[in-house]
Design a protein around this motif. Structure first.
Motif, PDB file in Angstrom:
ATOM      1  N   ARG B  84     -20.858-130.434 101.754  1.00 45.15           N
ATOM      2  CA  ARG B  84     -20.009-131.628 101.841  1.00 45.15           C
ATOM      3  C   ARG B  84     -20.611-132.739 102.693  1.00 45.15           C
ATOM      4  NH1 ARG B  84     -15.142-130.508  99.614  1.00 45.15           N
ATOM      5  NH2 ARG B  84     -14.271-132.492 100.294  1.00 45.15           N
ATOM      6  N   VAL B 133     -18.401-135.161  96.078  1.00 35.83           N
ATOM      7  CA  VAL B 133     -17.774-134.143  96.924  1.00 35.83           C
ATOM      8  C   VAL B 133     -16.278-134.394  96.905  1.00 35.83           C
ATOM      9  CG1 VAL B 133     -17.510-133.337  99.298  1.00 35.83           C
ATOM     10  CG2 VAL B 133     -19.780-133.839  98.406  1.00 35.83           C
ATOM     11  N   ALA B 137     -17.420-129.707  94.671  1.00 28.47           N
ATOM     12  CA  ALA B 137     -18.591-130.571  94.808  1.00 28.47           C
ATOM     13  C   ALA B 137     -19.404-130.403  93.539  1.00 28.47           C
ATOM     14  CB  ALA B 137     -19.413-130.179  96.020  1.00 28.47           C
TER      15      ALA B 137
END
Lengths: 123, 199, 613
Positions: B84, B133, B137
């Protein structure tokens, strides 16, 4: 078939059936009248407010009362009268008519026979 | 071929570097490159080949399509700081280093998490790379509008990032109605010696 | 036809309407006690087979049972499904529009606007007083605020006032706002009238083709009762046909009640014998419709095969130079085109073995809710089952939408939306391609016309009502996503008929038929428009104020390079921006509109509006 074998019965039980039929008939009539009156009361302001719903609602209530609930109670009354006759003497379904009720069972249900006298074509 | 867009913008679609059929290989190569560039890569959960219509003036033009390749991380991996955050920083740097133009770089904070859209554009062939994301993701590569090719012209390109070619996580079978061609067992983390012929 | 004025709507006692619906329902319960008594005390009691055994006794018991059956059906079909449900639906619809009036009328009054009419519709105009105030350069505070001038206090001379107000268009601004309120008021009245007319039709059509009553005991009873029983067995078919043909007057909710009251055997029989009365009907659960429509799809293809063969044979016998030949050839091409469109659709949603196909990316089955080859064609295909999904997103395509697209570009877009929603949330989203209207074929002239949207509005309204009616458990989060003319379709349906959607999303809109989000009958905070609308520049907001404009009052998706917002009342700006892009969908170089838009749409569809930017 003919004669006493047509409808072997216990008059007592038949009278009880007839009583139930006439009672349901009367109850449904009065409960329907009350419902449809409330319906008309609610429809009135809708009609006054120029809705399309108002008049349609009132007509629907009337139609229900006369044709559907009325159809039901009419059937109950007719069946009750038939059975009232059968309690006195065996009559086949095909041979039954309103006049039969008046002549055979009119004494037992005088109010009913009189009340509906004018609607019997053969009376 | 088609005149450049500045001269004739209302008449002809701009020239594209690829057709639908020739787009897949370079687009897949871009993902393979990304896999190479990202440290301690956990592997992808699945690959999808898809397309979106091209429209002009609100009307779809059936002669063109926009090829999209999507690789998605697993839900677990999608929740890691590595995927992330770390990967965003790494990719931004890597793509800039390759001469790509960053056209979106938006963090999006909400109650529960911070999402991010990182979109890069490759001027030489119009390909867009979208590192997204969100709840999941994913990496999405888009070709831009390219002329449609017949299904029979489309060649299979093996997936990258740990997906087994033709396996149940390789969701490209609708493009190969006669079946995905037999693949040799490939080391999923291997990459070509260079990408010269694909860029 | 409804003639209700806005004042009459405002003053309507919706609670009383709802209460009447409740009263009918409790009356039905009371009546069911009576039929129960009839069965228990008479048929199974005093007149039971224990007490009487003969042919006649059997006949009479059967007769009473049929009488009770009939009344119970009536109580269910007429008193409950028709009367009570109509009252509840009407009460809800009127109340919703009353709430709109509660918001709108004070706004109109506070701005010193007048409501004139109805002639055919209401007008909202500047009052004489407001005209005067503008003429004398003494505008009310709200108007000053809108044009961005600080209202002068104390006495100012005429020349100073003129200079102060020189650069602003007071009239234009006031008229623009009045126009929005006018759209809003007209929409409220349109929806209220539509609900009223629908309710009236549900009741009046109830008595159009009523079912028979059993005959009275007496002469010819034997013949009559046989006819009656035969009629009973046709009832379901008659009702189903009327519903499918649109003559029953029933709402999708009422259709659903009717369907739920059928026995399994009756439903199976309808599916078997008349799939054409099941497949296209809003209010019948999705799985049944899908099964029926797949059968119909197959039959249609077979029928086209026969027609094509016959046409080819006919052509063989014609003079190739004749006009007759030309016409027949055109017809043949049309038939072949239809066949090819249907076959491609079938292949897209069906496996080789005939079983329904699953969209592999999201692991959801395709459901066919309708199709048609007439005109440019129609198709309604869902990825996932809208009856069980947490979220439902119906994509309404625009200009050029046709049956071929249902297995082509339109389906590509639908599948992308399904994938995006799947990536955005654990909850299940059903994504529906809704080409349930005849979409315009061309930008000019067809997409300039409002009639395609007007003609399709009832169908879209009923589709949304159907989604609500067939939902299992909690209602889904329902979004309608319009694209280009599809936004005009959605907006027009929402304003004139009302749609039961939670969210409206407008992508690439040339205008949605009204100038303000308030006219759409949906909470303005759930109305979204994307700024990626090159179309506005292309051919102007022909169908009203572009929904991306601030004055429209909805939300917009921001892009990374927000466009200049000029004076909002200048609806047609002309091409003031220099676009080097050819394609509308953000596939242009150097922009990320498509990507951002898709993230935002997925968030809206999956109920995560707080994540929209």
């Amino acid at each position: 078939m003919a004669g006493a074998d047509v409808f072997t019965l216990d008059p007592d039980e038949v009278h009880k059936s007839v009583a139930v039929l006439f009672e349901i008939e009367a109850d449904v009539k009065s409960q329907t009248d009350s419902m449809v009156a409330s319906n008309a009361d609610a429809a009135a302001p809708l009609t006054a407010a120029s809705t399309a719903l108002g008049p349609a609602l009132e007509a629907a209530g009337e139609w229900w009362k006369i044709h559907r609930a009325g159809g039901f109670t009419g059937l109950l009354g007719n069946t009750g009268e038939y059975l009232a006759v059968c309690a006195q003497e065996a009559v086949e379904v095909d041979d039954f008519n309103a006049g039969t009720f008046a002549s055979v069972a009119g004494d037992i249900y005088p109010d009913r026979a009189n009340a509906t006298a004018s609607s019997r074509p053969d009376w | 071929m088609n005149p450049p867009v500045e001269e004739n913008m209302n008449e002809q679609p701009p020239a594209s570097a690829y057709t639908q059929a020739t787009a897949y290989a370079p687009m897949e190569a871009a993902v393979a490159d990304l896999v190479e560039a990202l440290p301690e890569f956990p592997g992808f959960e699945r690959r999808v080949w898809a397309k979106t219509p091209c429209s002009r003036g609100g009307v779809d033009d059936p002669r063109y399509t926009n090829v999209e390749i999507e690789y998605r991380f697993s839900k677990e991996d999608s929740q890691t700081a590595k995927v992330r955050e770390q990967y965003i920083d790494a990719l931004r740097e890597h793509w800039l280093g390759l001469g790509l133009r960053i056209v979106a770089d938006r963090p999006l904070e909400s109650r529960d998490r911070t999402d991010h859209d990182l979109v890069a554009y490759r001027p030489e062939d119009g390909v867009k790379l979208w590192y997204s994301v969100a709840f999941y993701a994913s990496v999405r590569v888009r070709s831009g509008c390219v002329p449609v090719s017949d299904l029979s012209e489309i060649e299979y390109v093996p997936p990258t990032g740990g997906i087994l070619p033709g396996g149940r996580r390789d969701l490209v079978s609708s493009y190969f109605p006669d079946g995905i061609p037999e693949q040799e067992a490939v080391n999923p983390f291997a990459s070509p010696d260079d990408f010269e012929d694909q860029l | 036809m409804s003639e209700m004025t806005w004042q009459q709507l405002r003053d309507l006692d919706c609670g009383a309407v709802r209460a009447l619906g409740d009263l009918w329902k409790s009356h039905v319960e009371t009546m069911l006690d009576q039929t129960e008594r009839l069965r228990a005390d008479v048929v199974e009691g005093h007149l039971s087979v224990e007490n009487f055994e003969s042919d006649t006794a059997t006949q009479v018991r059967e007769h009473i049972t049929l009488t009770a059956d009939r009344y119970e059906d009536d109580l269910s079909d007429y008193a409950t499904t028709r009367i009570a449900t109509t009252l509840h639906e009407a009460a809800d619809a009127f109340e919703a529009e009353q709430n709109e009036l509660k918001e709108l009328i004070p706004l109109i009054e506070s701005r010193d606007f007048d409501i004139e009419g109805p002639h055919k519709e209401y007008d909202v105009n500047l009052s004489g007083g407001l005209h005067q105030a503008i003429l004398t350069l003494d505008p009310p505070q709200w108007l000053c605020d809108m044009v961005g001038i600080t209202k002068p206090s104390g006495f100012w001379d005429w020349d100073t006032l003129k200079a102060l107000f020189n650069s602003v268009d007071l009239y234009g601004t006031a008229i623009g706002l009045a126009g929005q309120y006018q759209d809003w008021l007209r929409a409220v009245m349109s929806r209220a009238h539509d609900a009223d007319d629908d309710a009236a039709a549900a009741l009046s059509e109830m008595s159009d083709n009523p079912t028979e009553l059993p005959p009275h005991l007496g002469a010819t009873y034997d013949d009559l009762i046989d006819d009656y029983k035969e009629g009973v067995s046709d009832e379901v078919a008659n009702e189903a046909r009327a519903i499918a043909e649109g003559t029953s007057g029933m709402s999708p909710e009422q259709v659903n009640q009717w369907w739920e009251n059928l026995s399994d055997a009756e439903r199976e029989a309808l599916l078997e014998e008349h799939p054409e009365w099941v497949g296209p009907v809003d209010g019948i659960p999705t799985e049944y419709r899908d099964t029926a429509n797949r059968v119909l799809l197959d039959r249609n293809i077979d029928s086209l095969d026969s027609q094509i063969a016959a046409k080819e044979q006919a052509l063989a016998g014609m003079d190739p130079d004749s006009d007759e030949y030309e016409r027949a050839k055109e017809e043949l091409d049309g038939l072949k085109g239809d066949r090819s469109d249907l076959v491609r659709l079938q292949e897209h949603i069906t496996n080789e073995d005939g079983s329904p196909k699953v969209y592999g990316i999201t692991d959801q089955q395709y459901y066919l809710l309708g199709f048609d080859t007439e005109g440019s064609g129609k198709a309604v295909v869902s990825i996932g089952n809208p009856d069980t999904a947490d979220n439902v997103n119906a994509y309404v395509p625009g200009t050029g939408g046709n049956l071929a697209g249902a297995s082509g570009g339109l389906m590509d877009r639908t599948e992308t939306m399904a994938r995006d929603a799947d990536n955005a949330s654990d909850a299940e989203t059903a994504t529906v391609l809704w080409l349930g209207y005849d979409a315009p074929d061309s930008i000019v002239p067809e997409a300039m016309q409002s009639k395609w949207a007007e003609d399709g509005s009832k169908a879209l309204e009923r589709f949304t009502q159907g989604v609500r009616a067939t939902a299992e458990g909690e209602p889904s989060n329902l979004t309608l996503t319009g694209h280009s003319y599809g936004t005009t379709m959605v907006g027009t349906a929402a304003a004139t008929q009302g749609v039961e959607a939670d969210n409206l999303v407008f992508i690439g809109s040339p205008g949605v038929g009204v100038d303000t989000a308030s006219a759409l009958g949906v909470d303005e905070s759930n109305v979204w428009a994307s700024t990626n609308d090159e179309d506005v520049i292309q051919y102007g907001p022909v169908h009203g104020n572009a929904p991306v404009n601030e004055s429209f009052g909805g939300n917009t998706f921001t892009s990374d390079s927000p466009r200049e917002k000029t004076e909002w009342w200048k609806f047609w700006e002309g091409a003031t921006e220099n676009h080097s892009s050819y394609w509308d969908d953000g596939s242009e170089p150097g922009e990320a509109n498509n990507e951002i838009s898709r993230s935002n749409q997925a968030h809206i569809v999956t109920g995560q509006e707080d994540m929209v930017r």
